[in-house]
Design a protein around this motif. Sequence first.
Motif, PDB file in Angstrom:
ATOM      1  N   GLN A  39       0.826  -1.191   0.000  1.00  0.00           N
ATOM      2  CA  GLN A  39       0.000   0.000   0.000  1.00  0.00           C
ATOM      3  C   GLN A  39       0.872   1.256   0.000  1.00  0.00           C
ATOM      4  O   GLN A  39       2.034   1.237   0.405  1.00  0.00           O
ATOM      5  N   SER A  40       0.253   2.373  -0.408  1.00  0.00           N
ATOM      6  CA  SER A  40       0.940   3.658  -0.381  1.00  0.00           C
ATOM      7  C   SER A  40       0.917   4.223   1.042  1.00  0.00           C
ATOM      8  O   SER A  40      -0.026   3.999   1.813  1.00  0.00           O
TER       9      SER A  40
ATOM     10  N   VAL B  19       0.807   7.413   3.801  1.00  0.00           N
ATOM     11  CA  VAL B  19       0.205   8.751   3.842  1.00  0.00           C
ATOM     12  C   VAL B  19       1.281   9.802   3.576  1.00  0.00           C
ATOM     13  O   VAL B  19       2.464   9.632   3.912  1.00  0.00           O
ATOM     14  N   THR B  20       0.854  10.917   3.002  1.00  0.00           N
ATOM     15  CA  THR B  20       1.803  11.968   2.619  1.00  0.00           C
ATOM     16  C   THR B  20       1.999  13.023   3.707  1.00  0.00           C
ATOM     17  O   THR B  20       2.875  13.872   3.600  1.00  0.00           O
TER      18      THR B  20
ATOM     19  N   ASP C  49      -3.344  13.651   5.822  1.00  0.00           N
ATOM     20  CA  ASP C  49      -3.707  12.880   4.637  1.00  0.00           C
ATOM     21  C   ASP C  49      -4.633  11.756   5.083  1.00  0.00           C
ATOM     22  O   ASP C  49      -4.218  10.794   5.731  1.00  0.00           O
TER      23      ASP C  49
ATOM     24  N   THR D 261      -6.589   9.862   2.972  1.00  0.00           N
ATOM     25  CA  THR D 261      -6.981   9.047   1.830  1.00  0.00           C
ATOM     26  C   THR D 261      -7.204   7.606   2.287  1.00  0.00           C
ATOM     27  O   THR D 261      -6.310   7.005   2.898  1.00  0.00           O
ATOM     28  N   PRO D 262      -8.385   7.025   2.019  1.00  0.00           N
ATOM     29  CA  PRO D 262      -8.655   5.650   2.467  1.00  0.00           C
ATOM     30  C   PRO D 262      -7.643   4.662   1.878  1.00  0.00           C
ATOM     31  O   PRO D 262      -7.234   4.767   0.713  1.00  0.00           O
TER      32      PRO D 262
ATOM     33  N   ARG E  29      -4.483   4.117   2.687  1.00  0.00           N
ATOM     34  CA  ARG E  29      -3.053   4.399   2.807  1.00  0.00           C
ATOM     35  C   ARG E  29      -2.521   3.991   4.179  1.00  0.00           C
ATOM     36  O   ARG E  29      -3.264   3.954   5.167  1.00  0.00           O
TER      37      ARG E  29
ATOM     38  N   HIS F  82       0.420  10.596  11.996  1.00  0.00           N
ATOM     39  CA  HIS F  82      -0.777  10.633  11.172  1.00  0.00           C
ATOM     40  C   HIS F  82      -2.010  10.845  12.039  1.00  0.00           C
ATOM     41  O   HIS F  82      -2.155  10.247  13.115  1.00  0.00           O
TER      42      HIS F  82
END
Length: 364
Positions: free
Chosen positions: A47-48, A50-51, A55, A57-58, A60, A66
């Motif tokens: 998975q990517s 979080v930035t 962030d 985004t579901p 990540r 975070h």
Amino acid sequence: MARQEINIGAAPTGVGGDTPRSASIKINAMTQELFARQAQLGTAATQSVVTGSDDFTPGRVSMMGHAGWGAEPISKQPTDDANELPRVSGLFQFGNGGANLPNPYVQILQIANSGGYIWQTAKAMLDESVFTRGRRGDGQWSPWRAEINTSVFALGTAPGATPGELMGLSAAQTASPNKANTGLYSYYLHPDGVPGFGAISVLSQAWGHDPQWRAQLSMAVSGDGIHFRQFSVNPGAAAPNWRSILHNGNAISGVLNAGPSGALPINSGLIERGGALDNWYFRFAGGLQICQQRFTGYTAGVTRNVAWLAAFADTPVAVFPNIYPSIDWDMSARCYGNSGSYFFMSDRTLNNIVTVTAIGRWHA
């Protein structure tokens, strides 16, 4: 296994290198190990990340910090609205005001679910206040409600908000009533207490709209005294003197010189009185004094000179004799007074009752 290097031989034809078979054996062994290791990996490895802390985004992968977890809460601006935080679970901080807050300086723990229900707990950064509220599925927010705890509302017998401070029972303390939050506290022989009263119970309130402000009522335990004050607890702000509340137990008491401002000092009364039926005085906080003496009978040509029960501040003093004609009218009586006494004389000898009243000031 350790990585196996395939020998590609000498250029340009690869003379002396691994045969295709031996090279393929090495490749198969290494790829077999890689695929076996990949089968052991979870989904996070694919998975990517979080930035940033905000962030959401579901799907990540979360990192330290975070959603405000594990590092600094997500900082919000004074123009931001606590009703419009992202619909996620996380930590947020309003460091200089914002909309729909219970306090201008709070850190908010938010718990959210997919149905639109949200629970927020706000912790004030400048004191120990804690507030909670919720958002229903229809989008309506409940009002902020302060939690009652021993730090913000001291009632009963327990430690107060500050080390050395007690609630309920009187005891020697190191904490000061100048820092008391909302609650009922007890203080004994503290220099910031009410002068002249060793043991006091203090009802204190931190103002909800701006908790730096305090309103306090002190009730004496070791004497008959009620006092109040209001002040700011901001660093560097000095707490004012306690003011006495007059009641039927202390309104008539020792009157101290209140000065031009008219403010009553601690332990002072509005009126002071002394003496008995035939020799008495009244003093008022503003400086007015009334003295009165009464006697029966006098001799012609003999001056009666008697000291006032309470001295006046200056001379002359307004003096009024009232001569009750128990035997005969006396039209020759004369009377005057100075700051310390009065002088009465008549040309006749009579047994009349004389009441001498003086009005003046006991302080400038």
